[in-house]
Design a protein around this motif. Structure first.
Motif, PDB file in Angstrom:
ATOM      1  N   LEU A  24       0.826  -1.207   0.000  1.00  0.00           N
ATOM      2  CA  LEU A  24       0.000   0.000   0.000  1.00  0.00           C
ATOM      3  C   LEU A  24       0.862   1.260   0.000  1.00  0.00           C
ATOM      4  N   ALA A  25       1.933   1.236   0.786  1.00  0.00           N
ATOM      5  CA  ALA A  25       2.824   2.398   0.847  1.00  0.00           C
ATOM      6  C   ALA A  25       3.463   2.664  -0.513  1.00  0.00           C
ATOM      7  N   SER A  26       3.879   1.591  -1.180  1.00  0.00           N
ATOM      8  CA  SER A  26       4.477   1.734  -2.501  1.00  0.00           C
ATOM      9  C   SER A  26       3.463   2.248  -3.515  1.00  0.00           C
ATOM     10  N   HIS A  27       2.258   1.723  -3.432  1.00  0.00           N
ATOM     11  CA  HIS A  27       1.219   2.122  -4.390  1.00  0.00           C
ATOM     12  C   HIS A  27       0.863   3.598  -4.254  1.00  0.00           C
ATOM     13  N   PHE A  28       0.686   4.054  -3.021  1.00  0.00           N
ATOM     14  CA  PHE A  28       0.267   5.440  -2.791  1.00  0.00           C
ATOM     15  C   PHE A  28       1.439   6.409  -2.671  1.00  0.00           C
ATOM     16  N   LYS A  29       2.681   5.854  -2.685  1.00  0.00           N
ATOM     17  CA  LYS A  29       3.889   6.684  -2.574  1.00  0.00           C
ATOM     18  C   LYS A  29       3.883   7.503  -1.280  1.00  0.00           C
ATOM     19  N   VAL A  30       3.540   6.810  -0.190  1.00  0.00           N
ATOM     20  CA  VAL A  30       3.595   7.403   1.140  1.00  0.00           C
ATOM     21  C   VAL A  30       4.383   6.460   2.034  1.00  0.00           C
ATOM     22  N   SER A  31       4.642   6.883   3.246  1.00  0.00           N
ATOM     23  CA  SER A  31       5.424   6.050   4.167  1.00  0.00           C
ATOM     24  C   SER A  31       4.565   4.930   4.757  1.00  0.00           C
ATOM     25  N   PRO A  32       5.187   3.833   5.166  1.00  0.00           N
ATOM     26  CA  PRO A  32       4.442   2.765   5.851  1.00  0.00           C
ATOM     27  C   PRO A  32       3.729   3.273   7.105  1.00  0.00           C
ATOM     28  N   GLN A  33       4.318   4.256   7.769  1.00  0.00           N
ATOM     29  CA  GLN A  33       3.686   4.818   8.966  1.00  0.00           C
ATOM     30  C   GLN A  33       2.350   5.473   8.630  1.00  0.00           C
ATOM     31  N   THR A  34       2.308   6.154   7.486  1.00  0.00           N
ATOM     32  CA  THR A  34       1.052   6.778   7.042  1.00  0.00           C
ATOM     33  C   THR A  34      -0.009   5.722   6.797  1.00  0.00           C
ATOM     34  N   ILE A  35       0.383   4.636   6.141  1.00  0.00           N
ATOM     35  CA  ILE A  35      -0.561   3.554   5.868  1.00  0.00           C
ATOM     36  C   ILE A  35      -1.038   2.913   7.167  1.00  0.00           C
ATOM     37  N   ARG A  36      -0.132   2.730   8.113  1.00  0.00           N
ATOM     38  CA  ARG A  36      -0.529   2.131   9.395  1.00  0.00           C
ATOM     39  C   ARG A  36      -1.565   2.997  10.102  1.00  0.00           C
ATOM     40  N   ARG A  37      -1.410   4.322  10.008  1.00  0.00           N
ATOM     41  CA  ARG A  37      -2.406   5.215  10.620  1.00  0.00           C
ATOM     42  C   ARG A  37      -3.751   5.091   9.906  1.00  0.00           C
ATOM     43  N   ASP A  38      -3.707   4.988   8.577  1.00  0.00           N
ATOM     44  CA  ASP A  38      -4.960   4.798   7.824  1.00  0.00           C
ATOM     45  C   ASP A  38      -5.642   3.498   8.229  1.00  0.00           C
ATOM     46  N   LEU A  39      -4.860   2.433   8.345  1.00  0.00           N
ATOM     47  CA  LEU A  39      -5.411   1.136   8.716  1.00  0.00           C
ATOM     48  C   LEU A  39      -5.954   1.146  10.141  1.00  0.00           C
ATOM     49  N   GLU A  40      -5.314   1.924  10.992  1.00  0.00           N
ATOM     50  CA  GLU A  40      -5.795   2.045  12.372  1.00  0.00           C
ATOM     51  C   GLU A  40      -7.183   2.689  12.388  1.00  0.00           C
ATOM     52  N   ILE A  41      -7.383   3.696  11.562  1.00  0.00           N
ATOM     53  CA  ILE A  41      -8.695   4.349  11.466  1.00  0.00           C
ATOM     54  C   ILE A  41      -9.750   3.346  10.981  1.00  0.00           C
ATOM     55  N   LEU A  42      -9.416   2.595   9.940  1.00  0.00           N
ATOM     56  CA  LEU A  42     -10.353   1.622   9.391  1.00  0.00           C
ATOM     57  C   LEU A  42     -10.631   0.489  10.367  1.00  0.00           C
ATOM     58  N   ASP A  43      -9.605   0.108  11.123  1.00  0.00           N
ATOM     59  CA  ASP A  43      -9.786  -0.935  12.138  1.00  0.00           C
ATOM     60  C   ASP A  43     -10.728  -0.446  13.237  1.00  0.00           C
ATOM     61  N   GLN A  44     -10.547   0.787  13.676  1.00  0.00           N
ATOM     62  CA  GLN A  44     -11.417   1.343  14.720  1.00  0.00           C
ATOM     63  C   GLN A  44     -12.854   1.486  14.248  1.00  0.00           C
ATOM     64  N   GLN A  45     -13.026   1.691  12.944  1.00  0.00           N
ATOM     65  CA  GLN A  45     -14.372   1.801  12.380  1.00  0.00           C
ATOM     66  C   GLN A  45     -15.007   0.437  12.125  1.00  0.00           C
ATOM     67  N   GLY A  46     -14.236  -0.620  12.325  1.00  0.00           N
ATOM     68  CA  GLY A  46     -14.765  -1.961  12.128  1.00  0.00           C
ATOM     69  C   GLY A  46     -14.846  -2.392  10.682  1.00  0.00           C
ATOM     70  N   ILE A  47     -14.097  -1.713   9.810  1.00  0.00           N
ATOM     71  CA  ILE A  47     -14.145  -2.033   8.376  1.00  0.00           C
ATOM     72  C   ILE A  47     -13.108  -3.085   8.012  1.00  0.00           C
ATOM     73  N   VAL A  48     -11.894  -2.950   8.550  1.00  0.00           N
ATOM     74  CA  VAL A  48     -10.837  -3.927   8.302  1.00  0.00           C
ATOM     75  C   VAL A  48     -10.255  -4.375   9.642  1.00  0.00           C
ATOM     76  N   VAL A  49      -9.441  -5.412   9.579  1.00  0.00           N
ATOM     77  CA  VAL A  49      -8.718  -5.892  10.755  1.00  0.00           C
ATOM     78  C   VAL A  49      -7.228  -5.762  10.472  1.00  0.00           C
ATOM     79  N   LYS A  50      -6.525  -5.001  11.290  1.00  0.00           N
ATOM     80  CA  LYS A  50      -5.080  -4.893  11.142  1.00  0.00           C
ATOM     81  C   LYS A  50      -4.436  -6.221  11.517  1.00  0.00           C
TER      82      LYS A  50
END
Length: 258
Positions: A24-50
């Motif tokens: 995901l980081a490579s695809h969006f050209k952002v840092s892995p940390q940015t992706i982890r924060r995005d995934l944390e938001i989605l996990d808290q919303q119950g959409i995905v599981v980290k």
């Protein structure tokens, strides 16, 4: 921009079942940390599981309930079923007994099971678990299900696929799916995760055959797979616009109307 990225992350995970943080980081050209924060938001919303190294859909998580084979339906989409069946039958012209073939994922390739059962001594490579299950008990054909995480679609994904294909010397025919075919953009699709699989198989194959029903001709997906003449043959159905067929042929591509 962040909300657009997050929505596309959901789309990718829905398509693939599991996507790694690094991919995901490579695809969006952002840092892995940015992706982890995005995934944390989605996990808290119950959409995905980290998970370690990535994320999956909630109903794929083995701890939170998981999914079994009853979640999947092997019956391909009824959309354009007659046309897709004609494409599949025509595709058999490119397979000889004893060939090694690789199948892309998609509703058309899932229809190939019955026709492939009439061939002998094939080596069949697929990441579609349900197609592999339907094909595995043939007396002479061998089926290789590419390893990895099993997603909601019943298909595998992950780095094990690349490791397996690195040891494959050649493939006689690769049957490729697509979401769009045009002269200028070539072959395109709407999900980035699919391209990694196709990019590995295209150079391995001695012959590349794209399966595209008439609804895909003239359409443009978001991600580019390859150029129009990077495949050897395109098989479509009789409902295709004749002008599109003419334009594709004039551009140097071989398109077959089933």
């Amino acid at each position: 921009m962040k909300q657009v990225r997050i929505q596309e992350i959901v789309d990718l995970i829905t398509k693939e079942g599991y996507v790694s943080t690094d991919a995901l980081a490579s695809h969006f050209k952002v840092s892995p940390q940015t992706i982890r924060r995005d995934l944390e938001i989605l996990d808290q919303q119950g959409i995905v599981v980290k998970m370690y190294g990535g994320a999956t859909l909630v109903n794929n998580d083995p701890v939170k309930g998981g999914s079994d084979l009853s979640f999947f339906s092997f019956t391909p989409s009824a959309d354009n079923l007659e046309e897709k069946s004609a494409i599949v039958k025509k595709s058999m012209d490119f397979i000889q007994d004893g060939n090694t073939i690789a199948l892309d994922i998609g509703s058309t390739t899932r229809l190939m099971g019955q026709e492939l059962s009439r061939k002998n001594n094939l080596v069949i490579i697929t990441k579609d678990m349900l197609l592999a299950t339907a094909l595995h008990n043939h007396p002479t054909n061998r089926v290789y299900l590419l390893g990895g995480f099993i997603g909601a679609s019943g298909c595998t994904s992950g780095e094990f696929i690349a490791e397996f294909l690195e040891n494959v010397s050649r493939i006689d025919v690769f049957f490729m799916s697509t979401d769009g075919v045009t002269v200028n953009e070539g072959f395109t699709n709407n999900y980035a995760g699919v391209e990694a699989y196709r990019s590995l198989l295209l150079p391995l194959a001695m012959k590349r055959v794209a399966l595209a029903d008439h609804t895909k001709i003239g359409k443009i997906g978001f991600y580019r797979t390859c150029g129009l003449t990077d495949v050897d043959h395109i098989i479509t159905d009789s409902k295709v616009n004749p002008n599109d067929v003419k334009e594709i042929r004039e551009a140097g591509a071989d398109i077959i109307v089933a």
